[in-house]
Scaffold this motif. Sequence first.
Motif, PDB file in Angstrom:
ATOM      1  N   MET A   1       0.843  -1.192   0.000  1.00 28.29           N
ATOM      2  CA  MET A   1       0.000   0.000   0.000  1.00 28.29           C
ATOM      3  C   MET A   1       0.874   1.237   0.000  1.00 28.29           C
ATOM      4  SD  MET A   1      -3.119   0.832   2.623  1.00 28.29           S
ATOM      5  CE  MET A   1      -4.404   1.989   2.192  1.00 28.29           C
ATOM      6  N   ASP A   2       0.304   2.331  -0.502  1.00 29.93           N
ATOM      7  CA  ASP A   2       1.070   3.558  -0.655  1.00 29.93           C
ATOM      8  C   ASP A   2       1.647   4.066   0.656  1.00 29.93           C
ATOM      9  OD1 ASP A   2       1.815   4.669  -2.940  1.00 29.93           O
ATOM     10  OD2 ASP A   2       0.398   6.334  -2.893  1.00 29.93           O
ATOM     11  N   ILE A   3       0.902   3.878   1.747  1.00 33.13           N
ATOM     12  CA  ILE A   3       1.339   4.426   3.033  1.00 33.13           C
ATOM     13  C   ILE A   3       2.684   3.835   3.445  1.00 33.13           C
ATOM     14  CG2 ILE A   3      -0.010   2.696   4.287  1.00 33.13           C
ATOM     15  CD1 ILE A   3      -0.390   4.707   6.497  1.00 33.13           C
ATOM     16  N   TYR A   4       2.912   2.556   3.149  1.00 29.03           N
ATOM     17  CA  TYR A   4       4.169   1.921   3.547  1.00 29.03           C
ATOM     18  C   TYR A   4       5.293   2.281   2.605  1.00 29.03           C
ATOM     19  CZ  TYR A   4       1.447  -0.600   6.947  1.00 29.03           C
ATOM     20  OH  TYR A   4       0.644  -0.906   8.006  1.00 29.03           O
ATOM     21  N   ASN A   5       4.976   2.546   1.320  1.00 30.17           N
ATOM     22  CA  ASN A   5       6.000   3.053   0.412  1.00 30.17           C
ATOM     23  C   ASN A   5       6.465   4.425   0.858  1.00 30.17           C
ATOM     24  OD1 ASN A   5       5.903   0.775  -1.198  1.00 30.17           O
ATOM     25  ND2 ASN A   5       4.269   1.586  -2.490  1.00 30.17           N
ATOM     26  N   ARG A   6       5.509   5.271   1.247  1.00 23.75           N
ATOM     27  CA  ARG A   6       5.871   6.614   1.726  1.00 23.75           C
ATOM     28  C   ARG A   6       6.674   6.524   3.018  1.00 23.75           C
ATOM     29  NH1 ARG A   6       0.447   7.857   0.228  1.00 23.75           N
ATOM     30  NH2 ARG A   6      -0.193   7.799   2.406  1.00 23.75           N
ATOM     31  N   LYS A   7       6.270   5.603   3.888  1.00 23.89           N
ATOM     32  CA  LYS A   7       6.982   5.439   5.159  1.00 23.89           C
ATOM     33  C   LYS A   7       8.421   5.001   4.917  1.00 23.89           C
ATOM     34  CE  LYS A   7       6.586   3.076   9.614  1.00 23.89           C
ATOM     35  NZ  LYS A   7       5.799   2.090  10.398  1.00 23.89           N
ATOM     36  N   SER A   8       8.607   4.069   3.981  1.00 28.15           N
ATOM     37  CA  SER A   8       9.956   3.604   3.662  1.00 28.15           C
ATOM     38  C   SER A   8      10.794   4.735   3.078  1.00 28.15           C
ATOM     39  CB  SER A   8       9.885   2.440   2.665  1.00 28.15           C
ATOM     40  OG  SER A   8       9.221   1.340   3.247  1.00 28.15           O
ATOM     41  N   ARG A   9      10.174   5.555   2.208  1.00 30.06           N
ATOM     42  CA  ARG A   9      10.904   6.682   1.630  1.00 30.06           C
ATOM     43  C   ARG A   9      11.306   7.675   2.702  1.00 30.06           C
ATOM     44  NH1 ARG A   9       7.131   6.188  -2.733  1.00 30.06           N
ATOM     45  NH2 ARG A   9       5.866   7.859  -1.857  1.00 30.06           N
ATOM     46  N   TRP A  10      10.408   7.930   3.654  1.00 29.12           N
ATOM     47  CA  TRP A  10      10.744   8.867   4.723  1.00 29.12           C
ATOM     48  C   TRP A  10      11.890   8.350   5.574  1.00 29.12           C
ATOM     49  CZ3 TRP A  10      10.225  13.738   5.325  1.00 29.12           C
ATOM     50  CH2 TRP A  10       9.159  14.416   4.741  1.00 29.12           C
ATOM     51  N   LYS A  11      11.941   7.046   5.796  1.00 29.65           N
ATOM     52  CA  LYS A  11      13.056   6.467   6.550  1.00 29.65           C
ATOM     53  C   LYS A  11      14.367   6.690   5.801  1.00 29.65           C
ATOM     54  CE  LYS A  11      10.593   2.809   9.045  1.00 29.65           C
ATOM     55  NZ  LYS A  11      10.429   1.342   9.214  1.00 29.65           N
ATOM     56  N   ILE A  12      14.306   6.508   4.469  1.00 27.52           N
ATOM     57  CA  ILE A  12      15.505   6.722   3.655  1.00 27.52           C
ATOM     58  C   ILE A  12      15.929   8.181   3.710  1.00 27.52           C
ATOM     59  CG2 ILE A  12      16.414   6.677   1.301  1.00 27.52           C
ATOM     60  CD1 ILE A  12      14.590   4.258   0.785  1.00 27.52           C
ATOM     61  N   TYR A  13      14.938   9.099   3.569  1.00 21.01           N
ATOM     62  CA  TYR A  13      15.259  10.530   3.610  1.00 21.01           C
ATOM     63  C   TYR A  13      15.869  10.919   4.957  1.00 21.01           C
ATOM     64  CZ  TYR A  13      12.274  10.789  -0.542  1.00 21.01           C
ATOM     65  OH  TYR A  13      11.732  10.604  -1.773  1.00 21.01           O
ATOM     66  N   LEU A  14      15.275  10.409   6.048  1.00 18.17           N
ATOM     67  CA  LEU A  14      15.801  10.736   7.375  1.00 18.17           C
ATOM     68  C   LEU A  14      17.199  10.146   7.559  1.00 18.17           C
ATOM     69  CD1 LEU A  14      12.615  10.225   9.589  1.00 18.17           C
ATOM     70  CD2 LEU A  14      13.725  12.385   9.022  1.00 18.17           C
ATOM     71  N   GLY A  15      17.407   8.932   7.036  1.00 18.47           N
ATOM     72  CA  GLY A  15      18.732   8.329   7.121  1.00 18.47           C
ATOM     73  C   GLY A  15      19.771   9.132   6.364  1.00 18.47           C
ATOM     74  N   ILE A  16      19.399   9.612   5.166  1.00 18.74           N
ATOM     75  CA  ILE A  16      20.318  10.431   4.372  1.00 18.74           C
ATOM     76  C   ILE A  16      20.612  11.745   5.092  1.00 18.74           C
ATOM     77  CG2 ILE A  16      20.548  11.743   2.221  1.00 18.74           C
ATOM     78  CD1 ILE A  16      18.942   9.523   0.853  1.00 18.74           C
ATOM     79  N   ALA A  17      19.554  12.365   5.648  1.00 19.77           N
ATOM     80  CA  ALA A  17      19.747  13.618   6.376  1.00 19.77           C
ATOM     81  C   ALA A  17      20.671  13.422   7.574  1.00 19.77           C
ATOM     82  CB  ALA A  17      18.397  14.171   6.836  1.00 19.77           C
ATOM     83  N   GLY A  18      20.468  12.317   8.313  1.00 21.44           N
ATOM     84  CA  GLY A  18      21.343  12.027   9.449  1.00 21.44           C
ATOM     85  C   GLY A  18      22.775  11.800   9.020  1.00 21.44           C
ATOM     86  N   ALA A  19      22.958  11.085   7.893  1.00 19.45           N
ATOM     87  CA  ALA A  19      24.309  10.830   7.391  1.00 19.45           C
ATOM     88  C   ALA A  19      24.999  12.132   6.982  1.00 19.45           C
ATOM     89  CB  ALA A  19      24.251   9.865   6.199  1.00 19.45           C
ATOM     90  N   ILE A  20      24.221  13.041   6.374  1.00 18.85           N
ATOM     91  CA  ILE A  20      24.791  14.341   5.975  1.00 18.85           C
ATOM     92  C   ILE A  20      25.227  15.130   7.205  1.00 18.85           C
ATOM     93  CG2 ILE A  20      24.218  16.580   4.954  1.00 18.85           C
ATOM     94  CD1 ILE A  20      22.446  15.085   2.961  1.00 18.85           C
ATOM     95  N   ILE A  21      24.383  15.117   8.242  1.00 22.59           N
ATOM     96  CA  ILE A  21      24.719  15.844   9.478  1.00 22.59           C
ATOM     97  C   ILE A  21      25.997  15.286  10.091  1.00 22.59           C
ATOM     98  CG2 ILE A  21      23.971  16.288  11.848  1.00 22.59           C
ATOM     99  CD1 ILE A  21      21.093  16.392  10.770  1.00 22.59           C
ATOM    100  N   VAL A  22      26.076  13.953  10.166  1.00 20.67           N
ATOM    101  CA  VAL A  22      27.269  13.325  10.741  1.00 20.67           C
ATOM    102  C   VAL A  22      28.496  13.618   9.877  1.00 20.67           C
ATOM    103  CG1 VAL A  22      28.338  11.108  11.296  1.00 20.67           C
ATOM    104  CG2 VAL A  22      25.963  11.525  11.924  1.00 20.67           C
TER     105      VAL A  22
END
Length: 391
Positions: A1-22
């Motif tokens: 379902m779309d909600i879980y695709n969006r959730k997975s994308r948000w996890k990826i975005y947050l992971g990328i943002a965290g990696a950039i900060i570090v």
Amino acid sequence: MDIYNRKSRWKIYLGIAGAIIVAISMAYTTYLSNKLAEEERHKAALYVMAQERLNNLDEIAAIINDSCPQPDLTLHLNILQANNTIPVIAVNDRGRVDFSVNTSDTSQAYLMQEVARMEADGFEPIQSTAHRIYYKESTLLRQLRYFPFVQFVLIAAFVGFGYMGFSSARRAEQNRVWVGMAKETAHQLGTPISAIVAWIEHLKLIRESDEEVQEVVGELRNDVSRLELIADRFSKIGSAPKLEPINIYEELDDCRAYMQRRASRKVEFRFPAPDEPAKTVHINPHLFDWVVENLLRNALDAMDGKGFIEAEIYDDQDFVYVDITDSGKGIPEGKFKTVFRPGYTTKKRGWGLGLSLAKRIVEEYHNGKIFVKRSEEGVGTTFTIQLPKKA
């Protein structure tokens, strides 16, 4: 379902943002470390130069000779006194250590061993007038170099504990919603079911001689019994159901008989015979039937009206296993766990609650497990229900 695709994308975005900060933090800390390392190298060179100045015999002789003006060595002494953090070792042209500072041991053997270790690590000594200067990083500089890793661990721990806390709170809230909706549904069904039962009995009495009406009344009574069963299932959500010792072969065959009557004739049901040697499990029949019916209904939807549904029962010392296999569309390997999440569905119509509810019934009320054993797209899927033999 779309909600879980969006959730997975948000996890990826947050992971990328965290990696950039570090990464930015590490880059900036590395920059500061390099600047501090240059300063320490400069301080080590100044220290040796000051020490050499004080050790110069001509200078000392000039101080003793009253005819010569006394040189001002205040700056040199201040430089020597200021260094209380950087370990420095001065090696003369003969390869011997003339002096050292801030080392844990001042013996010639230990100092030469330290020099040999630094040379093996590729350290380039500072060349002064009469010495080669070896030095180690100060404790502050070493701590600064490790700071990004400590920061990363702390951030990761904070994010991890925060995520677990929010997830736990969200699951608790979802559970309360589940229970509230289930009990309210059961309550709302109760009144119209009672009324329908009364009307059926009234119709049965006023048309006793009409066989066709009596047949229709009988079918209506069967459907109402089904509604009563559904209401009873919903009422049990949120409370500990009563578990009974049941022969799994007979119970599974009851589910097959109910669903087979509602399936296409092109669907073949391959279930073990109910008169097989009994295997007893402790279950609540109403709730267990709900789980199996959900699996069979999903299997029928995945087959588009033709194929087969097969069941297999086997056991070990502690558990009884029920495998339900269909020849449907299959599930992508990455979705084996996602299919049990509330709201996940591949159907155009549906809430995606069936498998989530099945998982809750099996795991929370029967202390068992339900999982996708295997699946291949275009070939079919096997779900496994694991039930303990003892309550």
